[in-house]
Design a protein around this motif. Structure first.
Motif, mmCIF file in Angstrom:
data_model
loop_
_atom_site.group_PDB
_atom_site.id
_atom_site.type_symbol
_atom_site.label_atom_id
_atom_site.label_comp_id
_atom_site.label_asym_id
_atom_site.label_seq_id
_atom_site.Cartn_x
_atom_site.Cartn_y
_atom_site.Cartn_z
ATOM 1 N N ILE A 160 45.366 48.032 30.076
ATOM 2 C CA ILE A 160 44.475 47.206 29.262
ATOM 3 C C ILE A 160 44.852 45.728 29.353
ATOM 4 C CG2 ILE A 160 43.552 46.816 26.952
ATOM 5 C CD1 ILE A 160 42.731 49.466 28.206
ATOM 6 N N GLY A 161 46.148 45.431 29.316
ATOM 7 C CA GLY A 161 46.587 44.039 29.401
ATOM 8 C C GLY A 161 46.198 43.393 30.718
ATOM 9 N N PHE A 162 46.319 44.144 31.822
ATOM 10 C CA PHE A 162 45.944 43.627 33.139
ATOM 11 C C PHE A 162 44.442 43.390 33.206
ATOM 12 C CE2 PHE A 162 44.735 44.290 37.613
ATOM 13 C CZ PHE A 162 45.559 43.353 38.231
ATOM 14 N N LEU A 163 43.670 44.327 32.670
ATOM 15 C CA LEU A 163 42.211 44.177 32.653
ATOM 16 C C LEU A 163 41.810 42.965 31.825
ATOM 17 C CD1 LEU A 163 39.379 45.283 33.287
ATOM 18 C CD2 LEU A 163 39.605 46.814 31.330
ATOM 19 N N ALA A 164 42.454 42.785 30.680
ATOM 20 C CA ALA A 164 42.145 41.639 29.823
ATOM 21 C C ALA A 164 42.363 40.323 30.557
ATOM 22 C CB ALA A 164 43.003 41.694 28.556
#
Length: 315
Positions: free
Chosen positions: A266-270
């Motif tokens: 999720i952090g990478f996608l954000a």
């Protein structure tokens, strides 16, 4: 990838042939159901189509396609001659035999539906009228007629690989129907209309290709060679939302695809979508979609949508 192709890919648009028949003499076919987007292709012959939300029957000529958006009832009448009309059951299995019985002057109709994910439903259902009409005789419809002929050949030929070919031609049929519709119809404000606007296309292309960039209104106006005010006013009139609101919605569409298809953190996608933190992205996602990214991913993978079954013409 051009913008329309990208949208088709993201909304997972799929065509499905679900009903077909050939008939000679007077006939009638009726349907009751709740499929969101149906297609009726008048390959050969003529017919009158009635549906809820349609004030007067639609006259279908050879090569015409009707797009039915969220209709719960339709009736198709065709054929010539006296006597009571034949009640048609369109889910004919032996189409080749039906064609032989109907003869070269019989009517031929293909029914189908367009399958979409939730993002696709929001895009197309908003843009299309209750009943749309694409004329086979209109300029630029030669490709549509050619694809329809190829589809009929595959449906009747029973060659090796015909199931695969039918799926491919069904996809192309959807694309050509929408191309023809977009070319000849004034669309309401929304994403489909935005994709057809030549003056705004440079900005839309940049937003689609670089969704994680911190775009400013001035940057987007400059890309489209307009003043800030002119760009903002035109964009809102065409898309129905301001430019940066559209960008945020587009990021959420991309996020939903990523969450459906892979295990990206999720952090990478954000970060890839331009959010300063995972929490900022999660807040924006929940506001747009109604649930957190992790819950969305878990639910979608647990409830993978399957293709609708059953004939397009029956309840």
């Amino acid at each position: 990838m051009d913008e329309l192709s990208e949208v088709f890919d993201i909304v997972e648009a799929r065509g499905q042939v679900t009903g077909l028949f050939a008939a000679r003499g007077p006939w009638v076919a009726r349907a009751h159901g709740s499929s969101l987007l149906k297609l009726t292709v008048m390959v050969r012959g003529r017919a009158r189509l009635s549906a809820d939300g349609l004030d007067t029957p639609l006259q279908l000529e050879p090569g015409d396609v009707a797009i039915l958006n969220g209709r719960s009832h339709l009736e198709l009448e065709g054929g010539a001659g006296g006597g009571p009309p034949l009640e048609i059951e369109p889910e004919v299995i032996d189409l080749a035999g039906a064609l032989d019985a109907a003869g070269s002057d019989g009517d031929l109709v293909i029914g189908g539906r367009i399958l979409l994910n939730a993002a696709g439903q929001a895009l197309l259902l908003q843009a299309l009228p209750p009943v749309g009409h694409v004329r086979g005789a209109a300029p630029g419809s030669a490709r549509l007629r050619a694809i329809t002929d190829q589809l009929v050949d595959e449906l009747t030929g029973r060659q090796l690989g015909s199931d695969f070919a039918v799926r491919q031609y069904s996809q192309l049929l959807i694309l050509e129907v929408l191309r023809a519709y977009l070319e000849h119809t004034a669309l309401p404000p929304g994403q489909l209309r935005l994709l057809t606007d030549e003056r705004l296309r440079p900005a839309v292309t940049r937003m689609h290709s670089e969704p994680g960039k911190q775009w400013l209104l001035d940057d987007l106006a400059r890309v489209s060679s307009m003043s800030r005010t002119t760009f903002a006013e035109r964009f809102r009139a065409v898309a129905g939302v301001p430019p940066l609101a559209y960008l945020n919605s587009w990021r959420m569409v991309l996020a939903q695809r990523a969450l459906r298809e892979d295990d990206t953190r999720i952090g990478f996608l954000a970060a890839n979508l331009g959010y300063t933190s995972e929490s900022a992205f999660s807040t924006a996602f929940k506001r747009e979609v109604g649930e957190s990214p992790l819950r969305y991913r878990s639910r979608i993978r647990r409830e993978r949508p399957t293709a609708e079954n059953g004939p397009a013409w029956t309840s």
